[in-house]
Design an enzyme around this catalytic site. Structure first.
Site, mmCIF file in Angstrom:
data_model
loop_
_atom_site.group_PDB
_atom_site.id
_atom_site.type_symbol
_atom_site.label_atom_id
_atom_site.label_comp_id
_atom_site.label_asym_id
_atom_site.label_seq_id
_atom_site.Cartn_x
_atom_site.Cartn_y
_atom_site.Cartn_z
ATOM 1 N N HIS A 181 -3.198 -1.773 -3.887
ATOM 2 C CA HIS A 181 -3.048 -3.216 -4.073
ATOM 3 C C HIS A 181 -2.046 -3.469 -5.183
ATOM 4 O O HIS A 181 -2.360 -3.410 -6.373
ATOM 5 C CB HIS A 181 -4.381 -3.886 -4.423
ATOM 6 C CG HIS A 181 -4.292 -5.379 -4.461
ATOM 7 N ND1 HIS A 181 -4.546 -6.170 -3.363
ATOM 8 C CD2 HIS A 181 -3.955 -6.243 -5.459
ATOM 9 C CE1 HIS A 181 -4.376 -7.452 -3.692
ATOM 10 N NE2 HIS A 181 -4.009 -7.507 -4.963
ATOM 11 N N CYS A 182 -0.819 -3.761 -4.787
ATOM 12 C CA CYS A 182 0.240 -4.107 -5.736
ATOM 13 C C CYS A 182 1.191 -5.075 -5.041
ATOM 14 O O CYS A 182 1.021 -5.386 -3.860
ATOM 15 C CB CYS A 182 0.975 -2.852 -6.233
ATOM 16 S SG CYS A 182 1.606 -1.785 -4.913
ATOM 17 N N TYR A 221 3.662 -20.461 -9.156
ATOM 18 C CA TYR A 221 4.191 -19.815 -10.353
ATOM 19 C C TYR A 221 5.552 -19.224 -10.020
ATOM 20 O O TYR A 221 5.849 -18.934 -8.859
ATOM 21 C CB TYR A 221 3.240 -18.725 -10.872
ATOM 22 C CG TYR A 221 2.980 -17.607 -9.884
ATOM 23 C CD1 TYR A 221 3.689 -16.412 -9.933
ATOM 24 C CD2 TYR A 221 2.001 -17.733 -8.896
ATOM 25 C CE1 TYR A 221 3.455 -15.385 -9.036
ATOM 26 C CE2 TYR A 221 1.752 -16.719 -7.995
ATOM 27 C CZ TYR A 221 2.483 -15.542 -8.068
ATOM 28 O OH TYR A 221 2.246 -14.527 -7.161
ATOM 29 N N SER A 242 1.763 -14.507 -3.261
ATOM 30 C CA SER A 242 1.771 -15.906 -2.829
ATOM 31 C C SER A 242 3.048 -16.629 -3.223
ATOM 32 O O SER A 242 3.439 -17.602 -2.567
ATOM 33 C CB SER A 242 0.552 -16.640 -3.402
ATOM 34 O OG SER A 242 0.603 -16.695 -4.810
ATOM 35 N N ARG A 259 -6.131 -22.738 -6.161
ATOM 36 C CA ARG A 259 -5.093 -22.846 -7.191
ATOM 37 C C ARG A 259 -3.807 -22.141 -6.776
ATOM 38 O O ARG A 259 -2.780 -22.290 -7.427
ATOM 39 C CB ARG A 259 -5.594 -22.281 -8.514
ATOM 40 C CG ARG A 259 -6.005 -20.828 -8.454
ATOM 41 C CD ARG A 259 -6.546 -20.352 -9.799
ATOM 42 N NE ARG A 259 -7.147 -19.045 -9.720
ATOM 43 C CZ ARG A 259 -6.493 -17.899 -9.706
ATOM 44 N NH1 ARG A 259 -5.170 -17.916 -9.744
ATOM 45 N NH2 ARG A 259 -7.122 -16.751 -9.634
ATOM 46 N N HIS A 319 -10.707 -7.717 -4.439
ATOM 47 C CA HIS A 319 -11.391 -7.853 -5.729
ATOM 48 C C HIS A 319 -12.863 -8.237 -5.583
ATOM 49 O O HIS A 319 -13.414 -8.973 -6.407
ATOM 50 C CB HIS A 319 -10.664 -8.869 -6.613
ATOM 51 C CG HIS A 319 -9.162 -8.779 -6.560
ATOM 52 N ND1 HIS A 319 -8.483 -7.573 -6.516
ATOM 53 C CD2 HIS A 319 -8.208 -9.753 -6.529
ATOM 54 C CE1 HIS A 319 -7.173 -7.818 -6.466
ATOM 55 N NE2 HIS A 319 -6.978 -9.108 -6.460
ATOM 56 N N ASP A 335 -2.927 -3.945 -8.952
ATOM 57 C CA ASP A 335 -2.616 -5.370 -8.895
ATOM 58 C C ASP A 335 -1.314 -5.689 -9.631
ATOM 59 O O ASP A 335 -1.001 -6.850 -9.887
ATOM 60 C CB ASP A 335 -3.757 -6.227 -9.454
ATOM 61 C CG ASP A 335 -3.592 -7.710 -9.161
ATOM 62 O OD1 ASP A 335 -3.141 -8.060 -8.057
ATOM 63 O OD2 ASP A 335 -3.894 -8.534 -10.044
#
Length: 295
Positions: free
Chosen positions: A31-32, A49, A77, A130, A181, A249
């Site tokens: 997971h990266c 962001y 995202s 969010r 997660h 991550d």
């Protein structure tokens, strides 16, 4: 909404430590992400962001520094449904990376096939409000049905407080499911807390639901050494050893105010996976079975 003139953020450690723990040969960071480079792969106009570039060269250098052999790159995202940055990283990995895409529900079968050729092996559905504005369950289920012939799986990201609401949707997904997660449980409740009990009930409902035992930096508000995370998660790994994955991550989206040391994250592994046999399953056997079944 982001713009090219908005402030860009850095969410990764500039000099992560070399971990004391040595992963087993062939270990997979499952997971990266990659960010950009923006000049080549612009971020989505809907992104919440705007990160600094964190491209394939940085990711692969970190992989080597931490002692891993392969990566599973999950579409971030900030890139929306434009998977070119992820595909570019996979193409540059010399066969050492696979990917998870985010797709528009209207994507054509030909484009799904092209993603498969490019190394994509799953799609991600994000329910964090969010981060995304819309999460249409009916359209997500249609995508899940369409990827079934490709042998792909669904990766799903949600928070613990909506798990019960999501259960009918999760039950209807026809493919293998990987939960990011652990559905973000409150780890201060411990291994027998309400959140972990509900998550275990989900795992017990189907033997093709897996999870990523990841992100102590996100889930343990007390910070390093992340004792609450270790206490809550270790029993989960021991009870579901064939359905767990692990990843850094990196580059840690939205963690710019509490950037974790990736070497310290790797050194958490033996605290939640105490034996060599379990470490082999978590870091090698399980991700290879899911992402490189032909190897």
């Amino acid at each position: 909404m982001t713009t090219d003139t908005a402030p860009r953020i850095t969410s990764w450690h500039a000099a992560p430590s070399v971990p004391a723990f040595t992963p087993p040969p062939g270990a997979v960071d499952a997971h990266c992400h990659v960010f950009g480079p923006m000049a080549q792969f612009p971020f989505s106009a809907k992104a919440k962001y705007l990160p600094e570039d964190a491209g394939p060269d940085m990711l692969f250098a970190l992989r080597d520094r931490l002692g891993f052999s392969r990566n599973v790159i999950v579409q971030a995202s900030c890139h929306g449904t434009d998977n070119r940055a992820t595909l570019n990283a996979i193409a540059r990995s010399q066969g050492k990376a696979r990917g998870v895409a985010v797709v528009d529900p209207a994507i054509s079968d030909a484009d799904l096939e092209a993603l498969h050729t490019g190394g994509i092996r799953g799609v991600r559905f994000n329910f964090l409000k969010r981060l995304v504005d819309d999460a249409p369950k009916d359209k997500f289920l249609e995508i899940a049905r369409r990827i079934q012939p490709l042998g792909w799986h669904v990766v799903i990201y949600f928070e613990a407080d909506i798990l019960e609401e999501l259960r009918p949707f999760l039950d209807a997904i026809p493919t293998l499911v990987v939960v990011d997660h652990m559905g973000r449980p409150d780890v201060t409740q411990g291994p027998g807390g309400t959140d972990m009990k509900a998550f275990r009930a989900l795992l017990d409902s189907r033997d093709d639901i897996w999870t990523k035992v990841t992100c102590p930096d996100r889930l343990d508000a007390k910070g390093p050494p992340w004792d609450d995370f270790a206490n809550a998660v270790r029993p989960l790994v021991e009870d579901y050893p064939d359905r767990v994955l692990w990843g850094t991550d990196w580059p840690h989206p939205n963690m710019q105010d509490a950037i974790p040391n990736d070497g310290a994250l790797v050194d958490m592994i033996p605290r939640i996976v105490p034996t060599a046999a379990l470490q082999q399953k978590l870091l090698v056997d399980n991700p290879m079975r899911l992402y490189w079944p032909d190897c």
